[in-house]
Design an enzyme around this catalytic site. Structure first.
Site, short mmCIF file in Angstrom:
data_model
loop_
_atom_site.label_atom_id
_atom_site.label_comp_id
_atom_site.label_asym_id
_atom_site.label_seq_id
_atom_site.Cartn_x
_atom_site.Cartn_y
_atom_site.Cartn_z
N LYS A 1 -2.35 -12.40 -1.37
CA LYS A 1 -3.47 -11.25 -1.09
C LYS A 1 -4.89 -11.99 -1.95
CE LYS A 1 -2.32 -7.53 1.31
NZ LYS A 1 -2.98 -7.25 2.84
C1 PLP Z 1 3.51 -7.88 -0.38
C2 PLP Z 1 3.25 -8.13 1.01
N1 PLP Z 1 1.79 -6.91 0.91
C3 PLP Z 1 1.02 -7.57 2.32
C4 PLP Z 1 1.91 -8.44 3.09
C5 PLP Z 1 1.14 -8.46 4.40
O1 PLP Z 1 0.40 -8.92 4.98
P1 PLP Z 1 -1.08 -8.66 5.89
O2 PLP Z 1 -1.83 -7.01 4.76
O3 PLP Z 1 -2.12 -9.60 5.63
O4 PLP Z 1 -1.34 -7.91 7.10
C6 PLP Z 1 3.15 -9.02 3.24
C7 PLP Z 1 3.55 -9.62 4.23
O5 PLP Z 1 5.05 -10.11 4.65
C8 PLP Z 1 4.02 -8.62 1.94
O6 PLP Z 1 4.92 -9.48 1.71
#
Ligand code: PLP
Length: 462
Positions: A46
């Site tokens: 992120k």
């Molecule tokens: C902790 C966490 N946050 C978010 C995401 C998902 O990513 P996105 O929001 O980019 O789809 C994941 C993906 O595996 C994740 O493990």
């Protein structure tokens, strides 16, 4: 000299590592490689969208020097935003619910962010709700709200960085890309770049069982950060060749396995992605390169996935041969279906249900089956209801949520019968959990019947 000019410059450029042991143990010929997003400064994928969304807001004049960022988030996006904000001199306000643990709140505060905690048990249009508070604060502070679920710079971050990195790191030989989907920023953004370079690269979304992406209703599941109950702006099914649903049990088991077998500490969503990647690798050949993206570290999940007591209590681990599951099996059909009432059902409905089935306690659960353990809000007890009605006959028509008792203590299917007996000293009944979900109610008489049946059958331990 090789000195980065700020921590923001260290976002991206994460390593790709072969998961050799996993593939040896699985006996599969393809190359499985993990994109290790844990080496970003905030420890997750992120950081990439956080940086991109802030840079775009500066360019678009949405964020002025000394400005404020408001985002409802409890997780990795908050950390990413807080890091970039600290570097660039912005204030950050994160809005969370009181369901979030103290550790998550403290983590964001550690980066200098302000955290506003809202009650989870209010309706979305209540002015105290998480959404409404975020809205109000954005307005009051004239703040920038990144809104990762709708912000095109979220997927764009991955099109600009994650995709090109994978193409280069595999010298263009990547054949499959597997990632969990939440906001869909990671999978869609990365896929846009990779498909552009080679339309034959297969894009596989890993999704928790129950989430809408794999055809569920949006609940219930326990894996954090992935899966949704709606389709975010970046959801782009034309780009995905496949969506693979993985259970909580398989995701958690894989997280523990990869941590032990590869020495890479990953969380539940990483476990989910690896479980899906192994499915993909089973159909791949020796020339295939399957890349799985691990979004964050197992460090954030030590008290759950890596805690044996938690795992056993939720019915994910088996501690013994003759455990609670054996009592459940012995009961056969009686446990085949969880008997429950909704919080809005009347006391009369609850009493009718208990009389019809000859039981004395039922859990009170929100929604419809299958339930998550967190959707159990209380319990009703025949005797207690009778006392209520004796005092006030009109209680028959009250919703059970007005008169219910606390939740029954829980016991996992894989926990020892002795442990269940200990709990039954102070509670007339227990709620049995299997794979994180309520399975049925267990009482002393069930255990008695089980012992009776075993002894009657001439068990060797007699
Ligand atoms: C902790 C966490 N946050 C978010 C995401 C998902 O990513 P996105 O929001 O980019 O789809 C994941 C993906 O595996 C994740 O493990």
């Amino acid at each position: 000299m090789n000195i980065a000019s700020s921590v923001s410059d260290l976002i991206g450029g994460t390593p790709l590592v072969r998961m050799k042991r996993t593939m040896e143990i699985e006996g599969l010929p393809a190359v499985l490689a993990m994109k290790m997003e844990t080496t970003n400064p905030g420890g997750s994928a992120k950081d990439r969208p956080a940086l991109e969304m802030i840079l775009a807001a500066e360019r678009d004049g949405l964020l002025e020097p000394g400005g404020t960022i408001v985002e409802p988030t409890s997780g990795n996006t908050g950390v990413g935003l807080a890091i970039v904000a600290a570097q660039r001199g912005y204030d950050c306000v994160f809005v969370m619910t009181d369901k979030n643990g103290a550790e998550k709140i403290d983590l964001l505060k550690a980066y200098g962010a302000e955290v506003v905690v809202c009650p989870v048990a209010v309706a979305p249009d209540d002015p105290r709700s998480y959404y409404k508070v975020a809205e109000r604060l954005t307005h009051e502070r004239n703040a920038f709200r990144p809104n990762q679920y709708a912000n095109p710079n979220n997927p764009l971050a991955h099109t600009k960085t994650t995709g090109p990195e994978l193409w280069e790191q595999t010298a263009g030989r990547i054949t499959h890309f597997v990632a969990g989907a939440g906001t869909c920023g990671t999978i869609t953004g990365t896929a846009r770049y990779l498909k552009e370079r080679n339309a034959d690269i297969r894009i596989v979304a890993a999704d928790p069982e129950g989430s809408v992406f794999s055809g569920g209703s949006g609940r219930p599941y326990l894996v954090e950060g992935v899966g949704e109950d709606f389709y975010p702006a970046a959801w782009d099914p034309d780009l995905y060749d496949e969506v693979i649903a993985v259970s909580d049990a398989d995701s958690f088991a894989m997280a523990r396995r990869v941590s032990q077998e590869e020495g890479i500490l990953i969380g539940g969503s990483g476990g989910l992605a690896v479980a899906a990647a192994i499915e993909v690798a089973k159909r791949a050949g020796p020339d295939d390169i399957v890349v799985v993206l691990n979004p964050d570290s197992g460090r954030g999940y030590l008290s759950r996935i890596f805690n044996d007591d938690w795992m056993a209590n939720f019915g994910f681990l088996t501690e013994c041969d003759q455990c609670v599951g054996a009592v459940v099996d012995a009961r056969g059909d009686a446990m085949a279906q969880l008997l429950y009432v909704n919080p809005s059902h009347t006391v009369r409905t609850a009493i009718d249900l208990m009389r019809e089935h000859g039981i004395s306690q039922v859990p009170v659960c929100k929604n419809t089956p299958p339930f998550a353990a967190a959707e159990v809000s209380g319990s009703v007890d025949e005797l207690e209801l009778m006392e209520q009605i004796a005092g006030d006959p009109s209680a028959m028509d009250l919703p059970v949520e007005r008169v219910m008792s606390p939740k029954l203590p829980t016991v996992g299917v894989g926990q020892k019968i002795e442990y269940a007996l200990e709990l039954l000293h102070t509670s007339p009944a227990l709620l049995v959990l299997a794979g994180g979900r309520p399975l049925g109610v267990l009482t002393r008489s069930d255990i008695l019947a089980y012992f009776d049946q075993r002894l009657g059958a001439g068990d060797a331990t007699r």
